[in-house]
Design a protein around this motif. Structure first.
Motif, PDB file in Angstrom:
ATOM      1  N   GLN A 256     -97.525  97.551   7.732  1.00  0.00           N
ATOM      2  CA  GLN A 256     -97.550  98.472   8.864  1.00  0.00           C
ATOM      3  C   GLN A 256     -98.203  97.821  10.084  1.00  0.00           C
ATOM      4  O   GLN A 256     -97.801  98.079  11.227  1.00  0.00           O
ATOM      5  CB  GLN A 256     -98.250  99.772   8.474  1.00  0.00           C
ATOM      6  N   LEU A 257     -99.171  96.958   9.845  1.00  0.00           N
ATOM      7  CA  LEU A 257     -99.756  96.179  10.938  1.00  0.00           C
ATOM      8  C   LEU A 257     -98.682  95.358  11.634  1.00  0.00           C
ATOM      9  O   LEU A 257     -98.622  95.303  12.878  1.00  0.00           O
ATOM     10  CB  LEU A 257    -100.868  95.282  10.403  1.00  0.00           C
ATOM     11  N   ALA A 258     -97.813  94.739  10.866  1.00  0.00           N
ATOM     12  CA  ALA A 258     -96.757  93.900  11.444  1.00  0.00           C
ATOM     13  C   ALA A 258     -95.820  94.719  12.322  1.00  0.00           C
ATOM     14  O   ALA A 258     -95.359  94.249  13.375  1.00  0.00           O
ATOM     15  CB  ALA A 258     -95.987  93.195  10.333  1.00  0.00           C
ATOM     16  N   MET A 259     -95.530  95.941  11.912  1.00  0.00           N
ATOM     17  CA  MET A 259     -94.660  96.793  12.725  1.00  0.00           C
ATOM     18  C   MET A 259     -95.309  97.137  14.055  1.00  0.00           C
ATOM     19  O   MET A 259     -94.661  97.122  15.105  1.00  0.00           O
ATOM     20  CB  MET A 259     -94.315  98.069  11.949  1.00  0.00           C
ATOM     21  N   VAL A 267     -95.371 101.818  18.026  1.00  0.00           N
ATOM     22  CA  VAL A 267     -96.773 101.975  18.417  1.00  0.00           C
ATOM     23  C   VAL A 267     -97.158 103.442  18.569  1.00  0.00           C
ATOM     24  O   VAL A 267     -98.189 103.882  18.039  1.00  0.00           O
ATOM     25  CB  VAL A 267     -97.061 101.197  19.712  1.00  0.00           C
ATOM     26  N   GLU A 268     -96.364 104.209  19.299  1.00  0.00           N
ATOM     27  CA  GLU A 268     -96.728 105.606  19.534  1.00  0.00           C
ATOM     28  C   GLU A 268     -96.819 106.409  18.243  1.00  0.00           C
ATOM     29  O   GLU A 268     -97.833 107.096  18.013  1.00  0.00           O
ATOM     30  CB  GLU A 268     -95.744 106.256  20.511  1.00  0.00           C
ATOM     31  N   PRO A 269     -95.809 106.378  17.342  1.00  0.00           N
ATOM     32  CA  PRO A 269     -95.969 107.105  16.080  1.00  0.00           C
ATOM     33  C   PRO A 269     -97.105 106.552  15.225  1.00  0.00           C
ATOM     34  O   PRO A 269     -97.740 107.300  14.478  1.00  0.00           O
ATOM     35  CB  PRO A 269     -94.617 106.947  15.382  1.00  0.00           C
ATOM     36  N   ALA A 270     -97.401 105.255  15.344  1.00  0.00           N
ATOM     37  CA  ALA A 270     -98.514 104.685  14.582  1.00  0.00           C
ATOM     38  C   ALA A 270     -99.835 105.285  15.038  1.00  0.00           C
ATOM     39  O   ALA A 270    -100.704 105.608  14.210  1.00  0.00           O
ATOM     40  CB  ALA A 270     -98.546 103.168  14.750  1.00  0.00           C
ATOM     41  N   VAL A 271     -99.998 105.446  16.333  1.00  0.00           N
ATOM     42  CA  VAL A 271    -101.227 106.049  16.856  1.00  0.00           C
ATOM     43  C   VAL A 271    -101.388 107.470  16.326  1.00  0.00           C
ATOM     44  O   VAL A 271    -102.474 107.869  15.893  1.00  0.00           O
ATOM     45  CB  VAL A 271    -101.222 106.033  18.401  1.00  0.00           C
ATOM     46  N   GLU A 272    -100.299 108.241  16.325  1.00  0.00           N
ATOM     47  CA  GLU A 272    -100.383 109.622  15.835  1.00  0.00           C
ATOM     48  C   GLU A 272    -100.723 109.665  14.350  1.00  0.00           C
ATOM     49  O   GLU A 272    -101.536 110.485  13.905  1.00  0.00           O
ATOM     50  CB  GLU A 272     -99.059 110.356  16.091  1.00  0.00           C
ATOM     51  N   ALA A 325    -101.139 109.134   1.940  1.00  0.00           N
ATOM     52  CA  ALA A 325    -100.628 107.804   2.276  1.00  0.00           C
ATOM     53  C   ALA A 325    -100.570 107.625   3.783  1.00  0.00           C
ATOM     54  O   ALA A 325    -100.234 108.545   4.524  1.00  0.00           O
ATOM     55  CB  ALA A 325     -99.246 107.614   1.677  1.00  0.00           C
ATOM     56  N   LEU A 326    -100.898 106.415   4.236  1.00  0.00           N
ATOM     57  CA  LEU A 326    -100.718 106.055   5.644  1.00  0.00           C
ATOM     58  C   LEU A 326     -99.272 105.611   5.829  1.00  0.00           C
ATOM     59  O   LEU A 326     -98.808 104.677   5.193  1.00  0.00           O
ATOM     60  CB  LEU A 326    -101.674 104.923   6.032  1.00  0.00           C
ATOM     61  N   ASP A 327     -98.564 106.280   6.713  1.00  0.00           N
ATOM     62  CA  ASP A 327     -97.163 105.952   6.968  1.00  0.00           C
ATOM     63  C   ASP A 327     -96.906 106.098   8.460  1.00  0.00           C
ATOM     64  O   ASP A 327     -96.635 107.186   8.969  1.00  0.00           O
ATOM     65  CB  ASP A 327     -96.247 106.881   6.170  1.00  0.00           C
ATOM     66  N   ILE A 328     -96.967 104.959   9.172  1.00  0.00           N
ATOM     67  CA  ILE A 328     -96.886 105.024  10.627  1.00  0.00           C
ATOM     68  C   ILE A 328     -95.493 105.367  11.125  1.00  0.00           C
ATOM     69  O   ILE A 328     -95.304 105.619  12.318  1.00  0.00           O
ATOM     70  CB  ILE A 328     -97.345 103.695  11.271  1.00  0.00           C
ATOM     71  N   THR A 329     -94.513 105.415  10.229  1.00  0.00           N
ATOM     72  CA  THR A 329     -93.157 105.733  10.685  1.00  0.00           C
ATOM     73  C   THR A 329     -92.950 107.231  10.879  1.00  0.00           C
ATOM     74  O   THR A 329     -91.959 107.641  11.478  1.00  0.00           O
ATOM     75  CB  THR A 329     -92.110 105.226   9.682  1.00  0.00           C
ATOM     76  N   ARG A 330     -93.888 108.064  10.367  1.00  0.00           N
ATOM     77  CA  ARG A 330     -93.636 109.497  10.475  1.00  0.00           C
ATOM     78  C   ARG A 330     -94.207 110.101  11.751  1.00  0.00           C
ATOM     79  O   ARG A 330     -93.659 111.089  12.258  1.00  0.00           O
ATOM     80  CB  ARG A 330     -94.167 110.236   9.241  1.00  0.00           C
ATOM     81  N   LEU A 350    -105.721 110.335  27.603  1.00  0.00           N
ATOM     82  CA  LEU A 350    -106.431 109.084  27.872  1.00  0.00           C
ATOM     83  C   LEU A 350    -106.666 108.312  26.578  1.00  0.00           C
ATOM     84  O   LEU A 350    -106.433 107.095  26.514  1.00  0.00           O
ATOM     85  CB  LEU A 350    -107.767 109.373  28.563  1.00  0.00           C
ATOM     86  N   ALA A 351    -107.128 108.995  25.539  1.00  0.00           N
ATOM     87  CA  ALA A 351    -107.375 108.331  24.257  1.00  0.00           C
ATOM     88  C   ALA A 351    -106.099 107.721  23.694  1.00  0.00           C
ATOM     89  O   ALA A 351    -106.094 106.586  23.195  1.00  0.00           O
ATOM     90  CB  ALA A 351    -107.970 109.331  23.256  1.00  0.00           C
ATOM     91  N   ARG A 352    -104.999 108.472  23.780  1.00  0.00           N
ATOM     92  CA  ARG A 352    -103.721 107.958  23.278  1.00  0.00           C
ATOM     93  C   ARG A 352    -103.303 106.698  24.043  1.00  0.00           C
ATOM     94  O   ARG A 352    -102.832 105.726  23.439  1.00  0.00           O
ATOM     95  CB  ARG A 352    -102.651 109.033  23.398  1.00  0.00           C
ATOM     96  N   MET A 353    -103.455 106.722  25.364  1.00  0.00           N
ATOM     97  CA  MET A 353    -103.049 105.556  26.149  1.00  0.00           C
ATOM     98  C   MET A 353    -103.903 104.340  25.791  1.00  0.00           C
ATOM     99  O   MET A 353    -103.378 103.232  25.633  1.00  0.00           O
ATOM    100  CB  MET A 353    -103.153 105.841  27.641  1.00  0.00           C
ATOM    101  N   GLU A 354    -105.208 104.531  25.654  1.00  0.00           N
ATOM    102  CA  GLU A 354    -106.082 103.407  25.306  1.00  0.00           C
ATOM    103  C   GLU A 354    -105.653 102.788  23.982  1.00  0.00           C
ATOM    104  O   GLU A 354    -105.599 101.564  23.845  1.00  0.00           O
ATOM    105  CB  GLU A 354    -107.535 103.883  25.239  1.00  0.00           C
TER     106      GLU A 354
END
Length: 396
Positions: A256-259, A267-272, A325-330, A350-354
């Motif tokens: 997931q780091l590689a993605m 990146v955006e779904p990973a942050v969420e 489970a951590l799943d950044i695709t969802r 602001l937090a999301r952008m950072e």
């Protein structure tokens, strides 16, 4: 920690996860009786939909009616502590204060900061690289980035960062005696009062200056001090702990780091998903019931203290399948990491952008980023209201 109090149930973790007893409280009962760090009994609400109900209903679950931990404060000091603190008031007072701040935190306004945030991130990465490996990612990257951003936004001297970072850490540490935390609160208020006095005398182009120029006739000095103090603490503590703990999470999930590193669309779904999975803000401030209410089949009497567990709620299987489970695709965007309802975090854009800027920038600069001590468990900030890491030593 010798002499430390028992850790409240809603703050108990097992690494990234809610502790087993907290997960059981959610799955078996939904609402349980607990004791707060100040020795006051409360009801802890743990399930996703129930937490949403509590946070969306300030009429039945009041912030303003919740008593402070100390009863030996003068009426004047109590009023000063509450003034300008959006987390300690209900509508319509909350609505009045938030209305003045909302324009500064719209997505459109925050986008204007993107070039400057990118510069701050790159400068922090330079500092991390110059420190030489192994280096502490927290002190060289995770903490400086949001600290400098919020300092520039508010008009706080960045040269004072060591002082206010230390005060913030002590203020949010529930293992410290209440007397010490109250002393830190007073110290922090004196510092913010000096900054507000300077802004009132000569308002600049920062947010404090804006509030003085545009709303000085509506806000008392005590309210300006309370607003500034809340924004300074929230603006640095939350994002810095997300950057540190989120990096550790990605390092332990290399696919997931590689993605995140290689695919901008991830990146955006990973942050969420990181926000949901980590839930670094353990709980929202306590509420007080204004009438008898029923949650998860249990009656909570009027005038009862109510806590919510954001970590348990965000891992509720009824909210997200395979929630552990951590799943950044969802990209589970309906998470409660920023709260919900009228008190939903004002600084969320602001937090999301950072984070959207900082995570991929870090991973691209150091494509071979790794833990310096992969077999050692890092030191978590167990007793802190905002969960995170004391340090994270990395190589590249």
């Amino acid at each position: 920690m010798t002499g430390a109090p028992a850790l409240p149930l809603h703050m108990r973790r097992d690494g990234f996860d809610p502790a087993a007893e907290l997960a059981r409280a959610r799955d078996d009962e939904g609402v349980v009786r607990v004791m707060t760090p100040f020795g006051v009994p409360a009801y802890l609400v743990c399930r996703y939909e129930d937490v949403r109900e509590v946070l969306s209903d300030p009429a039945r679950f009041s912030n303003a009616r919740t008593p402070v931990a100390r009863t030996d404060l003068s009426e004047e000091e109590l009023a000063q502590m509450r003034a300008g603190n959006l987390l300690a008031c209900d509508p319509p007072e909350h609505t009045r204060l938030r209305r003045m701040l909302t324009p500064e935190f719209t997505v459109r306004r925050i986008r204007r900061l993107e070039p400057r945030i990118s510069e701050i991130v790159e400068a922090a990465l330079d500092d991390l690289e110059q420190a030489g490996e192994p280096a502490d990612l927290v002190s060289h990257f995770a903490l400086p980035v949001p600290s400098l951003v919020i300092c520039e936004l508010l008009g706080v001297p960045y040269s004072d960062r060591a002082e206010f970072q230390d005060r913030s850490a002590r203020l949010l540490n529930v293992s410290l005696p209440i007397e010490e935390r109250m002393a830190v609160r007073r110290e922090n208020r004196r510092y913010m009062a000096r900054l507000v006095a300077q802004a009132e005398a000569d308002p600049g182009e920062d947010m404090l200056g804006m509030l003085v120029r545009e709303h000085g006739h509506e806000l008392s000095t005590d309210e300006l001090i309370g607003i500034a103090g809340l924004l300074l603490i929230a603006g640095q503590e939350t994002t810095s702990n997300m950057l540190g703990l989120g990096t550790l999470a990605l390092l332990r999930h290399p696919d997931q780091l590689a993605m995140v590193r290689d695919d901008p669309a991830r990146v955006e779904p990973a942050v969420e998903e990181l926000l949901r999975w980590l839930s670094i803000v353990q709980s929202m401030p306590p509420r007080t019931t204004t009438e008898d209410v029923e949650i998860a089949g249990r009656t909570i009497p009027a005038n009862s203290l109510v806590l919510v567990s954001l970590a348990a709620a965000n891992r509720d299987h009824a909210f997200v399948a395979e929630s552990g489970a951590l799943d950044i695709t969802r990209g589970a965007s309906r998470h409660l990491a920023f709260g919900h309802g009228v008190h939903h975090c004002l600084g969320a854009p602001l937090a999301r952008m950072e984070m959207r800027i900082a995570f991929p920038a870090l991973l691209r600069r150091f494509p071979r980023l790794a833990l310096a001590e992969p077999d050692e468990e890092p030191s978590f900030r167990v007793f802190n209201v905002v969960y995170g890491l004391e340090s994270l030593r990395v190589t590249w």
